[in-house]
Design an enzyme around this catalytic site. Structure first.
Site, PDB file in Angstrom:
ATOM      1  CB  SER A 265      59.538 -27.838  10.419  1.00 51.33           C
ATOM      2  OG  SER A 265      60.240 -28.670   9.396  1.00 51.33           O
ATOM      3  CE  LYS A 266      66.294 -25.396  12.844  1.00 45.92           C
ATOM      4  NZ  LYS A 266      67.502 -25.523  12.195  1.00 45.92           N
ATOM      5  NE  ARG A 267      63.261 -31.885  11.745  1.00 42.55           N
ATOM      6  CZ  ARG A 267      62.261 -32.478  11.941  1.00 42.55           C
ATOM      7  NH1 ARG A 267      61.874 -33.457  10.718  1.00 42.55           N
ATOM      8  NH2 ARG A 267      61.526 -32.349  12.976  1.00 42.55           N
ATOM      9  N   GLY A 269      62.909 -26.199   5.537  1.00 43.47           N
ATOM     10  CA  GLY A 269      63.600 -25.319   5.006  1.00 43.47           C
ATOM     11  C   GLY A 269      64.949 -25.835   4.569  1.00 43.47           C
ATOM     12  CG  ASP A 270      67.662 -26.832   7.738  1.00 44.39           C
ATOM     13  OD1 ASP A 270      67.855 -25.578   7.146  1.00 44.39           O
ATOM     14  OD2 ASP A 270      67.678 -27.293   8.983  1.00 44.39           O
TER      15      ASP A 270
END
Ligand code: GLU
Length: 511
Positions: A265-267, A269-270
């Site tokens: 998920s994008k999270r 990646g962060d």
């Protein structure tokens, strides 16, 4: 080989394009090109609550950056236009009505509070979120529970209603997925999905089937997250009488987080410090920027190559593929069934390989842009090409070209002289003064000749050349990095080389 292959990428314009989405496009695209078929872009924007301005443009740009240009779509047009579902709104109702007539769908007049009360009434410990299905259907306000007259009155009175599919209570729906083989579902477990909303817009489920049919789609690749919806779609194909035209499905396995299970998920990646979007995406509501691979400095060739390998291989150890090779070698039977863990280090490896393998002409526009973004505008293409050829093996990301080449164009201001000072002495200073005189006197200025003369001079001064190389590098580059120091001198030229040595000697004197 099927001559009439038609595939589609059918994104909902709701935000940035996740790399899993790009891989879905890629497999669609490779399959279409491999089979000399057509690749269609269809914008699935029927859920207006999720519509995000700018997201469609962004998707089109992502495809352009990746070099996967649709043969048909909202920008290109085509024989099945329009390719935006919101512009096809008037088309769907007739199919929903046809399903009501044949008994496979029904009108539902339930108000939000009635749906809420149903969920409360039927909630149990084992079923905390009851769905609208055959268990509750007759308890609700719909054309299954009401009489024909009651239903007609409600319709005539213009009472808001949706149309829902009537899922069979206990049937097995089976289809052959190109990746997973035979897949079966029990219809009793699936809810009576809304097909047409109160505002007349179809839901995704109805629109995807109608459009895949009308646009003559033959093969549909999509993410595994859509597998649970597939029994609804298969039944719609059957109920609408189009079973023979149903596309062959391929549900692609998920791209997994690097450090655990589940979808990347994008999270993630962060949290782990890498992008998951193809390109930078700015949310128009929050103005929050989510970083993308393009701006980070990925070449599209590398990005595509990396994604192709995340779930497919050609049966050999080959890892670097051009798009042409991917097109000619792609086959569905080599797409993996299991999810692939995303590995950012490996992604960077692909980019590094692609930078190394690309020639200066290919890299020139990108490097120019990177330098310009940093305030360095280089007009001399021949010069920039020589620099690119010298430094490209040292660049993992396109953005690395700035640090790796700025000293060719600007005199470094910060010199790492602390690395020189401990071994600096009067003899070395004398040597460099003599070197300046020698460079000044040299008629031509070629890397090899310069190196030979420098070494000869070192021998005359009784200093090992090895002890002089690092100081010379720091004088010219500013730090302990960069390509061959005489190659650098040859490019910056005689005067600039002298100027940089002089500048360093002055600073060393000050210490
Ligand atoms: N609109 C769906 C999405 O956003 C497409 C799913 C499909 O390809 O059927 O992913």
């Amino acid at each position: 080989m099927n001559k009439n292959v038609r595939v589609r990428f059918a994104p909902s314009p709701t935000g940035g394009l996740h790399l899993g989405g790009v891989r879905t496009v890629l497999y669609n695209y490779l399959f279409a090109r491999h089979n000399a078929g057509e690749f269609v872009l269809r914008i699935e924007d029927t859920d207006q609550t999720r519509f995000v301005p700018g997201a469609e443009d962004y998707i089109v740009q992502c495809l352009q950056w990746c070099g996967m240009i649709p043969d048909e779509g909202p920008v290109t047009g085509g024989p099945y236009a329009p390719y935006r579902q919101s512009e096809r709104k008037s088309l769907y109702r007739q199919y929903a009505e046809q399903l009501v007539k044949s008994g496979h769908a029904y009108y539902a007049f339930d108000r939000p509070e009635e749906l809420e009360s149903m969920r409360e009434r039927f909630k149990t410990a084992t079923n905390p979120a009851p769905q609208y299905d055959h268990n509750v259907r007759l308890e609700m306000r719909n054309s299954c529970s009401l009489t024909l007259e009651e239903t007609e009155t409600l319709l005539e009175d213009g009472v808001p209603h949706v149309i829902r599919i009537r899922m069979p209570e206990n049937e097995t729906v089976t289809f052959n997925d190109m990746i997973r083989g035979e897949v079966s579902f029990n219809t009793g477990l699936v809810d009576d999905k809304v097909l047409l909303k109160a505002d007349g817009m179809p839901t995704y489920h109805l629109a995807v089937v109608v459009d895949d049919y009308l646009m003559k789609i033959t093969h549909a690749f999509r993410g595994e997250e859509w597998l649970p919806s597939s029994p609804v779609h298969v039944l719609l194909w059957k109920y609408l009488g189009w079973e023979d035209a149903m596309p062959q499905w391929a549900h692609l396995p998920l791209i997994l987080k690097p450090d655990g299970n589940g979808k990347l998920s994008k999270r993630d990646g962060d949290r782990l410090g890498f992008p998951v979007f193809a390109m930078n995406w700015t949310d128009p509501k929050t103005t929050e920027l989510t970083k993308g691979f393009r701006e980070l400095g990925f070449m599209p060739e590398a990005f595509i190559n990396m994604l192709a390998m995340l779930g497919w291989n050609d049966g050999t150890d080959q890892e670097i593929f051009t798009i042409e090779e991917l097109i000619s070698k792609f086959s569905i039977d080599r797409v993996h069934k299991g999810g692939a863990k995303f590995d950012f280090e490996k992604a960077k490896w692909f980019n590094h390989e692609w930078i190394k393998r690309s020639d200066a002409a290919r890299l020139l526009p990108d490097v120019k842009r990177v330098l310009a973004d940093n305030g360095l505008n280089i007009a001399d293409d021949a010069l920039l090409s020589s620099v690119i050829t010298l430094v490209k093996d040292r660049c993992t990301l396109l953005t690395d070209f700035y640090d790796q080449s700025k000293f060719f164009f600007e005199t470094p201001q910060q010199l790492d002289l602390d690395a020189v000072r401990p071994k600096w002495n009067a003899e070395k200073k004398t040597f460099f003064e003599a070197a300046i005189a020698q460079i000044e006197a040299a008629p031509a200025f070629q890397a090899t000749e310069q190196e030979a003369a420098f070494k000869e001079l070192a021998a005359k001064h009784n200093i090992k050349p090895g002890e002089l190389m690092m100081p010379l590098r720091i004088m010219l580059v500013g730090g302990k990095f960069g390509p061959g120091v005489f190659d650098i001198a040859a490019i910056i030229g005689k005067n600039e080389t002298i100027h940089r040595i002089q500048q360093a000697l002055k600073q060393l004197d000050l210490a």
